[in-house]
Design a protein around this motif. Structure first.
Motif, PDB file in Angstrom:
ATOM      1  N   LEU A 124     -34.606  -4.765  36.390  1.00 39.12           N
ATOM      2  CA  LEU A 124     -35.729  -3.942  36.833  1.00 39.12           C
ATOM      3  C   LEU A 124     -35.251  -2.787  37.710  1.00 39.12           C
ATOM      4  CD1 LEU A 124     -38.386  -6.701  37.655  1.00 39.12           C
ATOM      5  CD2 LEU A 124     -38.317  -5.170  35.666  1.00 39.12           C
ATOM      6  N   ASN A 125     -34.265  -3.050  38.537  1.00 37.65           N
ATOM      7  CA  ASN A 125     -33.722  -2.016  39.413  1.00 37.65           C
ATOM      8  C   ASN A 125     -32.957  -0.949  38.630  1.00 37.65           C
ATOM      9  OD1 ASN A 125     -33.127  -1.004  42.132  1.00 37.65           O
ATOM     10  ND2 ASN A 125     -31.015  -1.592  41.678  1.00 37.65           N
ATOM     11  N   ARG A 126     -32.353  -1.351  37.513  1.00 34.29           N
ATOM     12  CA  ARG A 126     -31.517  -0.447  36.726  1.00 34.29           C
ATOM     13  C   ARG A 126     -32.215   0.136  35.514  1.00 34.29           C
ATOM     14  NH1 ARG A 126     -28.084   1.394  35.326  1.00 34.29           N
ATOM     15  NH2 ARG A 126     -26.340   0.300  34.400  1.00 34.29           N
ATOM     16  N   LYS A 127     -33.464  -0.270  35.264  1.00 29.76           N
ATOM     17  CA  LYS A 127     -34.102   0.053  33.992  1.00 29.76           C
ATOM     18  C   LYS A 127     -34.173   1.549  33.720  1.00 29.76           C
ATOM     19  CE  LYS A 127     -37.991  -1.143  31.016  1.00 29.76           C
ATOM     20  NZ  LYS A 127     -38.127   0.189  30.438  1.00 29.76           N
ATOM     21  N   LYS A 134     -34.416  -3.269  26.719  1.00 28.39           N
ATOM     22  CA  LYS A 134     -34.974  -4.613  26.591  1.00 28.39           C
ATOM     23  C   LYS A 134     -33.972  -5.616  27.138  1.00 28.39           C
ATOM     24  CE  LYS A 134     -37.614  -3.510  22.408  1.00 28.39           C
ATOM     25  NZ  LYS A 134     -37.821  -3.846  20.973  1.00 28.39           N
ATOM     26  N   LEU A 135     -34.478  -6.585  27.852  1.00 27.97           N
ATOM     27  CA  LEU A 135     -33.602  -7.603  28.428  1.00 27.97           C
ATOM     28  C   LEU A 135     -33.357  -8.699  27.389  1.00 27.97           C
ATOM     29  CD1 LEU A 135     -31.978  -8.370  30.863  1.00 27.97           C
ATOM     30  CD2 LEU A 135     -33.975  -9.522  31.820  1.00 27.97           C
ATOM     31  N   ASP A 136     -32.662  -8.330  26.323  1.00 24.37           N
ATOM     32  CA  ASP A 136     -32.282  -9.311  25.319  1.00 24.37           C
ATOM     33  C   ASP A 136     -30.939  -9.921  25.706  1.00 24.37           C
ATOM     34  OD1 ASP A 136     -30.498  -7.274  24.799  1.00 24.37           O
ATOM     35  OD2 ASP A 136     -31.460  -6.679  22.919  1.00 24.37           O
ATOM     36  N   GLU A 137     -30.391 -10.758  24.834  1.00 26.24           N
ATOM     37  CA  GLU A 137     -29.157 -11.460  25.174  1.00 26.24           C
ATOM     38  C   GLU A 137     -27.991 -10.498  25.369  1.00 26.24           C
ATOM     39  OE1 GLU A 137     -26.986 -14.391  26.527  1.00 26.24           O
ATOM     40  OE2 GLU A 137     -29.125 -14.567  26.000  1.00 26.24           O
ATOM     41  N   SER A 138     -27.933  -9.469  24.540  1.00 26.67           N
ATOM     42  CA  SER A 138     -26.863  -8.485  24.653  1.00 26.67           C
ATOM     43  C   SER A 138     -26.951  -7.736  25.988  1.00 26.67           C
ATOM     44  CB  SER A 138     -26.931  -7.489  23.489  1.00 26.67           C
ATOM     45  OG  SER A 138     -25.982  -6.468  23.647  1.00 26.67           O
ATOM     46  N   MET A 139     -28.160  -7.325  26.371  1.00 26.52           N
ATOM     47  CA  MET A 139     -28.348  -6.629  27.644  1.00 26.52           C
ATOM     48  C   MET A 139     -28.045  -7.557  28.817  1.00 26.52           C
ATOM     49  SD  MET A 139     -29.093  -3.893  29.321  1.00 26.52           S
ATOM     50  CE  MET A 139     -29.812  -2.797  28.072  1.00 26.52           C
ATOM     51  N   ARG A 140     -28.477  -8.808  28.710  1.00 23.29           N
ATOM     52  CA  ARG A 140     -28.211  -9.778  29.774  1.00 23.29           C
ATOM     53  C   ARG A 140     -26.702  -9.922  29.996  1.00 23.29           C
ATOM     54  NH1 ARG A 140     -31.204 -13.538  32.395  1.00 23.29           N
ATOM     55  NH2 ARG A 140     -33.012 -12.912  31.149  1.00 23.29           N
ATOM     56  N   VAL A 164     -30.064 -11.492  37.149  1.00 23.11           N
ATOM     57  CA  VAL A 164     -30.144 -10.478  36.098  1.00 23.11           C
ATOM     58  C   VAL A 164     -31.519  -9.837  36.020  1.00 23.11           C
ATOM     59  CG1 VAL A 164     -30.141 -10.139  33.595  1.00 23.11           C
ATOM     60  CG2 VAL A 164     -28.258 -11.348  34.686  1.00 23.11           C
ATOM     61  N   ASP A 165     -32.593 -10.629  36.098  1.00 26.83           N
ATOM     62  CA  ASP A 165     -33.939 -10.073  35.932  1.00 26.83           C
ATOM     63  C   ASP A 165     -34.230  -8.988  36.969  1.00 26.83           C
ATOM     64  OD1 ASP A 165     -33.885 -12.354  34.282  1.00 26.83           O
ATOM     65  OD2 ASP A 165     -36.054 -12.561  34.415  1.00 26.83           O
ATOM     66  N   ALA A 166     -33.940  -9.285  38.234  1.00 26.83           N
ATOM     67  CA  ALA A 166     -34.186  -8.303  39.296  1.00 26.83           C
ATOM     68  C   ALA A 166     -33.272  -7.097  39.138  1.00 26.83           C
ATOM     69  CB  ALA A 166     -33.988  -8.957  40.663  1.00 26.83           C
ATOM     70  N   TYR A 167     -32.031  -7.348  38.751  1.00 24.08           N
ATOM     71  CA  TYR A 167     -31.071  -6.258  38.573  1.00 24.08           C
ATOM     72  C   TYR A 167     -31.503  -5.352  37.424  1.00 24.08           C
ATOM     73  CZ  TYR A 167     -26.462  -4.010  38.188  1.00 24.08           C
ATOM     74  OH  TYR A 167     -25.429  -3.097  38.146  1.00 24.08           O
ATOM     75  N   HIS A 186     -24.385  -7.739  29.221  1.00 21.85           N
ATOM     76  CA  HIS A 186     -23.889  -6.477  29.774  1.00 21.85           C
ATOM     77  C   HIS A 186     -24.136  -6.400  31.280  1.00 21.85           C
ATOM     78  CE1 HIS A 186     -23.232  -2.183  30.324  1.00 21.85           C
ATOM     79  NE2 HIS A 186     -24.440  -2.095  30.841  1.00 21.85           N
ATOM     80  N   LEU A 187     -25.299  -6.823  31.723  1.00 19.35           N
ATOM     81  CA  LEU A 187     -25.645  -6.716  33.142  1.00 19.35           C
ATOM     82  C   LEU A 187     -24.882  -7.732  33.993  1.00 19.35           C
ATOM     83  CD1 LEU A 187     -29.474  -6.009  32.958  1.00 19.35           C
ATOM     84  CD2 LEU A 187     -27.589  -4.388  33.252  1.00 19.35           C
ATOM     85  N   ILE A 188     -24.612  -8.896  33.436  1.00 21.92           N
ATOM     86  CA  ILE A 188     -23.778  -9.862  34.154  1.00 21.92           C
ATOM     87  C   ILE A 188     -22.381  -9.289  34.347  1.00 21.92           C
ATOM     88  CG2 ILE A 188     -22.616 -12.096  33.951  1.00 21.92           C
ATOM     89  CD1 ILE A 188     -25.171 -13.184  32.663  1.00 21.92           C
ATOM     90  N   ASP A 189     -21.829  -8.721  33.274  1.00 19.58           N
ATOM     91  CA  ASP A 189     -20.491  -8.121  33.371  1.00 19.58           C
ATOM     92  C   ASP A 189     -20.482  -6.946  34.351  1.00 19.58           C
ATOM     93  OD1 ASP A 189     -19.417  -9.906  31.571  1.00 19.58           O
ATOM     94  OD2 ASP A 189     -19.631  -8.581  29.841  1.00 19.58           O
ATOM     95  N   GLU A 190     -21.551  -6.170  34.346  1.00 20.21           N
ATOM     96  CA  GLU A 190     -21.628  -5.014  35.242  1.00 20.21           C
ATOM     97  C   GLU A 190     -21.666  -5.452  36.701  1.00 20.21           C
ATOM     98  OE1 GLU A 190     -23.924  -1.340  34.174  1.00 20.21           O
ATOM     99  OE2 GLU A 190     -25.198  -2.048  35.811  1.00 20.21           O
ATOM    100  N   GLN A 191     -22.458  -6.482  36.990  1.00 22.83           N
ATOM    101  CA  GLN A 191     -22.515  -6.985  38.365  1.00 22.83           C
ATOM    102  C   GLN A 191     -21.167  -7.562  38.784  1.00 22.83           C
ATOM    103  OE1 GLN A 191     -26.579  -8.914  39.523  1.00 22.83           O
ATOM    104  NE2 GLN A 191     -26.345  -9.227  37.312  1.00 22.83           N
ATOM    105  N   PHE A 192     -20.522  -8.235  37.877  1.00 19.05           N
ATOM    106  CA  PHE A 192     -19.196  -8.791  38.157  1.00 19.05           C
ATOM    107  C   PHE A 192     -18.198  -7.686  38.487  1.00 19.05           C
ATOM    108  CE2 PHE A 192     -15.034  -9.512  36.067  1.00 19.05           C
ATOM    109  CZ  PHE A 192     -14.499 -10.422  36.964  1.00 19.05           C
ATOM    110  N   GLU A 193     -18.167  -6.631  37.671  1.00 20.79           N
ATOM    111  CA  GLU A 193     -17.224  -5.534  37.903  1.00 20.79           C
ATOM    112  C   GLU A 193     -17.531  -4.810  39.212  1.00 20.79           C
ATOM    113  OE1 GLU A 193     -14.493  -4.857  36.439  1.00 20.79           O
ATOM    114  OE2 GLU A 193     -14.690  -6.252  34.748  1.00 20.79           O
ATOM    115  N   ASN A 194     -18.812  -4.669  39.544  1.00 19.88           N
ATOM    116  CA  ASN A 194     -19.181  -4.048  40.822  1.00 19.88           C
ATOM    117  C   ASN A 194     -18.668  -4.887  41.993  1.00 19.88           C
ATOM    118  OD1 ASN A 194     -20.508  -1.989  39.479  1.00 19.88           O
ATOM    119  ND2 ASN A 194     -22.526  -2.899  39.693  1.00 19.88           N
ATOM    120  N   TRP A 195     -18.850  -6.198  41.870  1.00 18.89           N
ATOM    121  CA  TRP A 195     -18.378  -7.116  42.913  1.00 18.89           C
ATOM    122  C   TRP A 195     -16.856  -7.043  43.044  1.00 18.89           C
ATOM    123  CZ3 TRP A 195     -15.012 -11.215  41.948  1.00 18.89           C
ATOM    124  CH2 TRP A 195     -14.747 -12.046  43.036  1.00 18.89           C
ATOM    125  N   LEU A 196     -16.164  -7.054  41.917  1.00 20.09           N
ATOM    126  CA  LEU A 196     -14.705  -7.048  41.929  1.00 20.09           C
ATOM    127  C   LEU A 196     -14.165  -5.756  42.543  1.00 20.09           C
ATOM    128  CD1 LEU A 196     -12.072  -8.419  41.226  1.00 20.09           C
ATOM    129  CD2 LEU A 196     -12.295  -7.531  38.888  1.00 20.09           C
TER     130      LEU A 196
END
Length: 251
Positions: free
Chosen positions: A110-113, A211-217, A105-108, A219-229
């Motif tokens: 920064l790439n998406r910020k 901000k990489l708070d819990e809500s953003m974290r 998530v952290d690297a993702y 969201h980004l996990i779900d986004e990476q999952f959907e991209n993978w799927l």
């Protein structure tokens, strides 16, 4: 012919199944769920997690009595064990997402910020260059406020809001506007510039950094999952074949 399903008076034969899947556009959903089942095949949950998941499933579907639960199982053509497996599936998917993408998530982020930062800005657009220039100087000299002039002269939908737009992702406006907003300070007014058939005036009102708070974290996990799927679905091959009746009977 081999009968495999009856719905009311309608009898579904084996050879009709593929046609029905196509007609009702169910194949994408089936492919998606098969991929997910393969992904979570080696993931397990505790008995307590299973109990909580089943209870949540009952509440979501208003299955508050044994009678309601039995009726639901009959309607769905499921056994109790199959229903419990369905109930626990979101828990297994969540564990799969966390195990696969949380460490990335952290690297993702920064790439998406740049696309996660948001802005509030004001916009006036008009097709008359001379008028747009005059409007700009009225704002610059404080003769009239931006909102009033936007309501009177802006020729886009933003006029009804006094030219105010956002919050929106920084990359959502036209690339030319996004570039200006990215280097603006709040309150900074830009002179008119041509943008297609328009002449536009833009002012940054507020910059809202992501901000990489819990809500953003989450969201980004779900986004990476959907991209993978999506990638998995695009790459999977689906073959269509119909077995002869004799083979179905033999099975």
């Amino acid at each position: 012919m081999t009968q495999i399903l009856q719905i009311g008076s309608k009898v579904i034969q084996a050879h009709e199944v593929l046609s029905l899947l196509r007609r009702y556009q169910l194949m994408p959903q089936i492919v998606r769920n098969i991929i997910l089942d393969q992904a979570i095949a080696d993931i397990s949950c505790t008995e307590e997690e299973r109990r909580v998941a089943v209870e949540k499933f009952y509440q979501q579907h208003q299955l508050t009595s044994p009678q309601a639960q039995e009726a639901w199982l009959r309607t769905q053509g499921m056994s109790l064990e199959q229903m419990e497996d369905l109930a626990v599936r979101p828990v297994l998917l969540e564990k799969f997402k966390i195990a696969t993408w949380e460490s990335k998530v952290d690297a993702y982020f920064l790439n998406r910020k740049a696309s996660l930062d948001r802005v509030v800005y004001s916009l006036i657009r008009n097709k008359d260059q001379g008028l747009t220039q005059e409007i700009y100087f009225r704002i610059l000299e404080g003769e009239q406020c931006f909102a009033d002039l936007a309501r009177e002269y802006s020729q886009g939908a933003e006029a009804s809001r006094g030219g105010l737009l956002g919050p929106v992702p920084l990359n959502q406006p036209h690339p030319t506007l996004s570039k200006l907003l990215s280097v603006s300070q709040p309150g900074q007014l830009w002179p008119p510039r041509a943008l297609g058939e328009w002449f536009v005036i833009i002012r940054l009102e507020e910059f809202i950094p992501a901000k990489l708070d819990e809500s953003m974290r989450r969201h980004l996990i779900d986004e990476q999952f959907e991209n993978w799927l999506l990638l998995q679905i695009q790459q999977v091959s689906v073959s269509w074949s119909v077995l002869p009746s004799s083979s179905l009977l033999a099975s």
